[in-house]
Design a protein around this motif. Structure first.
Motif, PDB file in Angstrom:
ATOM      1  N   ARG A  13       0.902  -1.257   0.025  1.00 35.50           N
ATOM      2  CA  ARG A  13      -0.071   0.040   0.009  1.00 35.50           C
ATOM      3  C   ARG A  13       0.867   1.169  -0.016  1.00 35.50           C
ATOM      4  O   ARG A  13       0.616   2.267  -0.805  1.00 35.50           O
ATOM      5  CB  ARG A  13      -0.650  -0.063   1.261  1.00 35.50           C
ATOM      6  CG  ARG A  13      -2.119  -1.048   0.933  1.00 35.50           C
ATOM      7  CD  ARG A  13      -3.143  -0.900   2.199  1.00 35.50           C
ATOM      8  NE  ARG A  13      -3.910  -1.980   2.368  1.00 35.50           N
ATOM      9  CZ  ARG A  13      -3.824  -2.823   3.367  1.00 35.50           C
ATOM     10  NH1 ARG A  13      -3.006  -2.602   4.210  1.00 35.50           N
ATOM     11  NH2 ARG A  13      -4.628  -4.097   3.387  1.00 35.50           N
ATOM     12  N   GLN A  14       1.819   1.482   0.881  1.00 38.49           N
ATOM     13  CA  GLN A  14       2.861   2.415   0.953  1.00 38.49           C
ATOM     14  C   GLN A  14       3.503   2.373  -0.293  1.00 38.49           C
ATOM     15  O   GLN A  14       3.710   3.724  -1.050  1.00 38.49           O
ATOM     16  CB  GLN A  14       3.987   2.406   1.898  1.00 38.49           C
ATOM     17  CG  GLN A  14       3.256   2.466   3.390  1.00 38.49           C
ATOM     18  CD  GLN A  14       4.096   1.957   4.333  1.00 38.49           C
ATOM     19  OE1 GLN A  14       5.535   1.311   4.286  1.00 38.49           O
ATOM     20  NE2 GLN A  14       4.119   2.258   5.673  1.00 38.49           N
ATOM     21  N   GLY A  15       3.981   1.297  -0.935  1.00 38.28           N
ATOM     22  CA  GLY A  15       4.765   1.456  -2.263  1.00 38.28           C
ATOM     23  C   GLY A  15       3.512   2.065  -3.419  1.00 38.28           C
ATOM     24  O   GLY A  15       3.990   3.000  -4.319  1.00 38.28           O
ATOM     25  N   SER A  16       2.438   1.518  -3.415  1.00 38.65           N
ATOM     26  CA  SER A  16       1.589   2.215  -4.494  1.00 38.65           C
ATOM     27  C   SER A  16       1.204   3.870  -4.082  1.00 38.65           C
ATOM     28  O   SER A  16       1.141   4.559  -5.127  1.00 38.65           O
ATOM     29  CB  SER A  16       0.064   1.521  -4.132  1.00 38.65           C
ATOM     30  OG  SER A  16      -0.938   2.068  -5.163  1.00 38.65           O
ATOM     31  N   LEU A  17       1.244   4.206  -2.844  1.00 40.24           N
ATOM     32  CA  LEU A  17       1.031   5.628  -2.586  1.00 40.24           C
ATOM     33  C   LEU A  17       2.166   6.346  -3.031  1.00 40.24           C
ATOM     34  O   LEU A  17       1.965   7.535  -3.685  1.00 40.24           O
ATOM     35  CB  LEU A  17       0.920   5.947  -1.082  1.00 40.24           C
ATOM     36  CG  LEU A  17       0.469   7.188  -0.738  1.00 40.24           C
ATOM     37  CD1 LEU A  17      -0.767   7.770  -1.364  1.00 40.24           C
ATOM     38  CD2 LEU A  17       0.407   7.187   0.768  1.00 40.24           C
ATOM     39  N   LEU A  18       3.579   5.771  -2.891  1.00 41.82           N
ATOM     40  CA  LEU A  18       4.491   6.428  -3.264  1.00 41.82           C
ATOM     41  C   LEU A  18       4.486   6.450  -4.893  1.00 41.82           C
ATOM     42  O   LEU A  18       5.254   7.446  -5.667  1.00 41.82           O
ATOM     43  CB  LEU A  18       5.950   6.095  -2.875  1.00 41.82           C
ATOM     44  CG  LEU A  18       5.913   5.980  -1.494  1.00 41.82           C
ATOM     45  CD1 LEU A  18       7.241   5.410  -0.780  1.00 41.82           C
ATOM     46  CD2 LEU A  18       6.165   7.826  -0.859  1.00 41.82           C
ATOM     47  N   ARG A  19       4.257   5.588  -5.705  1.00 40.71           N
ATOM     48  CA  ARG A  19       4.366   5.538  -7.015  1.00 40.71           C
ATOM     49  C   ARG A  19       3.187   6.232  -7.685  1.00 40.71           C
ATOM     50  O   ARG A  19       3.304   6.924  -8.503  1.00 40.71           O
ATOM     51  CB  ARG A  19       4.109   4.041  -7.735  1.00 40.71           C
ATOM     52  CG  ARG A  19       5.151   3.211  -7.385  1.00 40.71           C
ATOM     53  CD  ARG A  19       5.098   1.836  -8.292  1.00 40.71           C
ATOM     54  NE  ARG A  19       4.038   1.208  -7.926  1.00 40.71           N
ATOM     55  CZ  ARG A  19       3.768   0.516  -6.850  1.00 40.71           C
ATOM     56  NH1 ARG A  19       4.964   0.175  -6.139  1.00 40.71           N
ATOM     57  NH2 ARG A  19       2.766  -0.325  -6.566  1.00 40.71           N
ATOM     58  N   GLN A  20       1.936   6.128  -7.238  1.00 36.43           N
ATOM     59  CA  GLN A  20       0.517   6.818  -7.804  1.00 36.43           C
ATOM     60  C   GLN A  20       0.373   8.198  -7.214  1.00 36.43           C
ATOM     61  O   GLN A  20      -0.180   9.000  -7.828  1.00 36.43           O
ATOM     62  CB  GLN A  20      -0.470   5.773  -7.711  1.00 36.43           C
ATOM     63  CG  GLN A  20      -0.287   4.497  -8.563  1.00 36.43           C
ATOM     64  CD  GLN A  20      -1.503   3.825  -8.285  1.00 36.43           C
ATOM     65  OE1 GLN A  20      -2.338   3.926  -7.473  1.00 36.43           O
ATOM     66  NE2 GLN A  20      -1.361   2.418  -8.810  1.00 36.43           N
ATOM     67  N   GLY A  21       0.795   8.270  -5.918  1.00 31.03           N
ATOM     68  CA  GLY A  21       0.339   9.641  -5.102  1.00 31.03           C
ATOM     69  C   GLY A  21      -0.977   9.808  -5.006  1.00 31.03           C
ATOM     70  O   GLY A  21      -2.074   8.812  -5.249  1.00 31.03           O
ATOM     71  N   LEU A  22      -1.404  11.030  -4.646  1.00 27.89           N
ATOM     72  CA  LEU A  22      -2.712  11.237  -4.466  1.00 27.89           C
ATOM     73  C   LEU A  22      -3.214  12.552  -5.313  1.00 27.89           C
ATOM     74  O   LEU A  22      -2.511  13.236  -5.620  1.00 27.89           O
ATOM     75  CB  LEU A  22      -2.922  11.788  -2.976  1.00 27.89           C
ATOM     76  CG  LEU A  22      -2.737  10.871  -1.925  1.00 27.89           C
ATOM     77  CD1 LEU A  22      -2.504  11.555  -0.451  1.00 27.89           C
ATOM     78  CD2 LEU A  22      -3.539   9.759  -1.779  1.00 27.89           C
ATOM     79  N   GLN A  23      -4.337  12.557  -5.443  1.00 25.89           N
ATOM     80  CA  GLN A  23      -5.098  13.472  -6.267  1.00 25.89           C
ATOM     81  C   GLN A  23      -5.881  14.411  -5.167  1.00 25.89           C
ATOM     82  O   GLN A  23      -6.713  13.673  -4.431  1.00 25.89           O
ATOM     83  CB  GLN A  23      -5.834  13.181  -7.320  1.00 25.89           C
ATOM     84  CG  GLN A  23      -5.265  12.817  -8.660  1.00 25.89           C
ATOM     85  CD  GLN A  23      -6.176  12.574  -9.997  1.00 25.89           C
ATOM     86  OE1 GLN A  23      -7.213  12.408  -9.655  1.00 25.89           O
ATOM     87  NE2 GLN A  23      -5.761  12.778 -10.814  1.00 25.89           N
ATOM     88  N   VAL A  24      -5.987  15.560  -5.129  1.00 28.33           N
ATOM     89  CA  VAL A  24      -6.650  16.436  -4.001  1.00 28.33           C
ATOM     90  C   VAL A  24      -7.329  17.448  -4.751  1.00 28.33           C
ATOM     91  O   VAL A  24      -6.653  18.445  -5.562  1.00 28.33           O
ATOM     92  CB  VAL A  24      -5.512  17.164  -3.274  1.00 28.33           C
ATOM     93  CG1 VAL A  24      -6.487  18.159  -2.175  1.00 28.33           C
ATOM     94  CG2 VAL A  24      -4.889  16.008  -2.206  1.00 28.33           C
ATOM     95  N   GLY A  52       6.207  14.939   2.103  1.00 27.65           N
ATOM     96  CA  GLY A  52       6.805  13.852   2.877  1.00 27.65           C
ATOM     97  C   GLY A  52       6.902  12.768   1.800  1.00 27.65           C
ATOM     98  O   GLY A  52       6.654  11.718   2.307  1.00 27.65           O
ATOM     99  N   GLY A  53       7.565  12.935   0.601  1.00 26.03           N
ATOM    100  CA  GLY A  53       7.653  11.952  -0.099  1.00 26.03           C
ATOM    101  C   GLY A  53       6.802  11.510  -1.288  1.00 26.03           C
ATOM    102  O   GLY A  53       6.850  10.458  -1.872  1.00 26.03           O
TER     103      GLY A  53
END
Length: 125
Positions: free
Chosen positions: A56-67, A110-111
């Motif tokens: 999950r952390q790897g996915s977050l770091l690869r794909q990021g977030l849309q706000v 935060g990366g």
């Protein structure tokens, strides 16, 4: 993560083989150590949970977030986008309704890559 999953899979298969052998040949095998079996299953569960968190952390770091920045017209959404990204990407005026299309701008917090979406103001129908 792939190596961790491969090792977990291997250990699961070994545990499964042990249990299937017990079902078929229990009388020919030494007594089962229920405590060791329980520890093995609990250890596998803990390793699976760690692997899932890592994925999950790897996915977050690869794909990021849309706000999405949403709100009423002319309340500072575009100014907020410009301030957060330290750019002048969005046009800022006192005229309401300047933003018509969604504007995107990226930054890293935060990366974690973040895509900010500046939207047109929400009006009552």
């Amino acid at each position: 993560i792939g190596e961790a999953v491969a090792l977990i899979r291997q250990d699961c298969l070994q545990l499964l083989a042990e249990l299937e052998a017990r079902l078929d040949f229990d009388e020919d095998l030494p007594p089962m150590d229920a405590g060791a079996l329980r520890q093995g299953v609990e250890g596998l569960q803990a390793r699976i949970e760690v692997a899932l968190r890592t994925a999950r952390q790897g996915s977050l770091l690869r794909q990021g977030l849309q706000v999405a920045i949403v709100g009423r017209p002319n309340v500072g959404k575009s100014s907020l986008l410009n301030a957060w990204t330290r750019t002048n990407r969005a046009i800022v005026t006192e005229i309401a309704g300047t933003t018509r299309d969604v504007l995107e701008a990226g930054l890293v917090v935060g990366g974690v890559p973040i895509t900010l979406l500046d939207t047109a103001g929400i009006r009552e129908a």
